[in-house]
Design an enzyme around this catalytic site. Structure first.
Site, mmCIF file in Angstrom:
data_model
loop_
_atom_site.group_PDB
_atom_site.id
_atom_site.type_symbol
_atom_site.label_atom_id
_atom_site.label_comp_id
_atom_site.label_asym_id
_atom_site.label_seq_id
_atom_site.Cartn_x
_atom_site.Cartn_y
_atom_site.Cartn_z
ATOM 1 N N ASP A 29 37.016 25.492 45.737
ATOM 2 C CA ASP A 29 37.426 24.323 44.939
ATOM 3 C C ASP A 29 37.508 23.048 45.781
ATOM 4 O O ASP A 29 36.951 22.019 45.399
ATOM 5 C CB ASP A 29 38.720 24.581 44.138
ATOM 6 C CG ASP A 29 39.924 24.978 44.975
ATOM 7 O OD1 ASP A 29 39.764 25.209 46.191
ATOM 8 O OD2 ASP A 29 41.027 25.049 44.401
ATOM 9 N N ASP A 165 43.875 26.210 39.293
ATOM 10 C CA ASP A 165 44.940 26.954 38.622
ATOM 11 C C ASP A 165 45.372 26.269 37.331
ATOM 12 O O ASP A 165 45.534 26.896 36.287
ATOM 13 C CB ASP A 165 46.166 27.074 39.536
ATOM 14 C CG ASP A 165 45.838 27.743 40.855
ATOM 15 O OD1 ASP A 165 44.719 28.275 40.980
ATOM 16 O OD2 ASP A 165 46.702 27.717 41.751
#
Ligand code: ADP
Ligand code: MG
Length: 376
Positions: A29, A165
């Site tokens: 990410d 997340d």
């Protein structure tokens, strides 16, 4: 204590936001690469009412200590080190973004295991953001909710997490994994209907969290940034898989070489996984998971004995593939199995842990579930 008992009246509404598990794409990410999480059936639930007097009252039925009361115009980043910083950080981030939040009474409870790498923190943030967006009619999209929640965690709580997340908790849909491009934050719902293909995804919580993990994230992040700098690209995302050998030949530091090889190959594993899932062949994803684990263990150096044992014993017990998931040095692993083998695989892992003298792992099925939603 119920909302009514705490605050004296019924809540204006109830919302739920899930924890998540990442199927594939780890430490990609912050390299502006690809990830593919799915939402868990486990959720954080928030009952919320507005207030107009600048007061924020927070309560978690999972934490001792009663109501935490704060003034929203006195919220200060990094000042609060308790659990309350997560929901308070969301109020702060919304106000920072110019939204006129004037107070709230919030009752939280969660079934997301904490500290197991399943993003109980993101669930808490996203459910709070969603409730306030609805009650204050802010009209935030799921991506907006994720950005606010991440800002709360980064700037207010002080945890340097990526956007995965919160995006998973906010934007996942039932029966799908969420493909997220961490450069432009574009998403795609990838069909992941395991039951229809006779499969299950198990999550194995190793029940360990090694202290070694504390500085490791920042060190890996710095190593990846150095790799990108040496290779002359904005982020490792810009190294196509086909150019990996050539890129590696330009790197001398063995650690940086390993980090680069992991990130570039894991981005490629995400792409291969999408292609298989969109072709309806989830079963063939198994070996990609095991390959990904080897990369996390040998190139990124973030696994541990317990996680390696989960993967080895799951595969020995007949799993289609397995890998650690999340930040590493403990936490959870994902295991893809034929539904008919789920019990045998669970037994194999549990027995291996017992034989090694480890705490019994927690094993549950991760049915791809919905992102945040209003319940009432
Ligand atoms: P993870 O997100 O992987 O579960 P984190 O360390 O990021 O682990 O977040 C865990 C923290 O989130 C807890 O220590 C606690 O402060 C907060 N938290 C999670 N769930 C709850 C809950 N139900 N009530 C209060 N705080 C919670
Ligand atoms: Mg977290």
């Amino acid at each position: 204590m119920s909302f009514e008992e705490l605050y004296g009246s019924a809540p204006e509404g109830t919302w739920a936001a899930p924890g998540r598990v990442n199927l594939i794409g780890e430490y990609t990410d912050f390299n502006e690469g690809f990830v593919m999480p799915l939402a868990l059936p486990h959720t954080a639930v928030a009952q919320v009412s507005r207030r107009d007097d600048g007061v924020l009252r927070l309560y978690s039925s999972d934490i001792e200590g009663g109501i935490v009361q704060l003034r929203i115009d006195e919220l200060e980043p990094l000042a609060n080190t308790s659990w309350a910083a997560y929901p308070a950080g969301v109020v702060w981030a919304l106000r920072e973004a110019g939204h006129p939040i004037t107070g709230a009474d919030i009752h939280l409870s969660s079934t997301v295991p904490t500290g197991a790498g399943l993003s109980s923190s993101a669930a808490l943030e996203v459910v709070t953001a969603h409730a306030l967006s609805d009650l204050y009619e802010l009209g935030l999209t799921c991506q907006d909710l994720a950005v606010v929640a991440q800002r709360a965690e980064n700037a207010f709580v002080g945890v340097p997490c990526g956007i995965m997340d919160q995006t998973a908790s906010a934007c996942c849909t039932e029966g799908h994994a969420l493909y997220l491009d961490c450069r432009d934050l574009s998403t795609r719902q990838v069909p992941f209907d395991l039951a229809a293909q006779g499969l299950q995804l198990l999550v194995v919580d190793s029940r360990v969290k090694h202290a070694l993990g504390d500085g490791a994230y920042a060190e890996r992040r710095a190593g990846c940034e150095e790799g990108a700098r040496i290779l002359g690209v904005p982020a490792l995302r810009d190294i196509p898989y086909e150019q990996l050998p050539q890129a590696l030949s330009q790197l001398t530091d063995p650690k940086v070489r390993g980090y680069v090889r992991h990130v570039v190959s894991d981005n490629h594993r995400v792409e291969r996984t999408i292609a298989l899932l969109e072709a309806g062949d989830a079963r063939a994803v198994g070996p990609i998971l095991t390959e990904g684990h080897a990369s996390l263990r040998d190139d990124l150096l973030i696994s541990c004995e317990e996680l390696d044992l989960v993967v080895a014993s799951a595969n020995a017990g007949g799993a289609l593939g397995a890998r650690m998931t999340g930040g590493g040095f403990g936490g959870s692993a994902v295991v893809l199995v034929d539904a008919s083998h789920a019990a045998a695989v669970t037994k194999s892992v549990t027995e291996a842990f017992a034989a090694a003298g480890y705490t019994e792992p927690r094993v549950f099925e991760a049915t791809p579930s919905a992102g945040t939603r209003r319940l009432s």
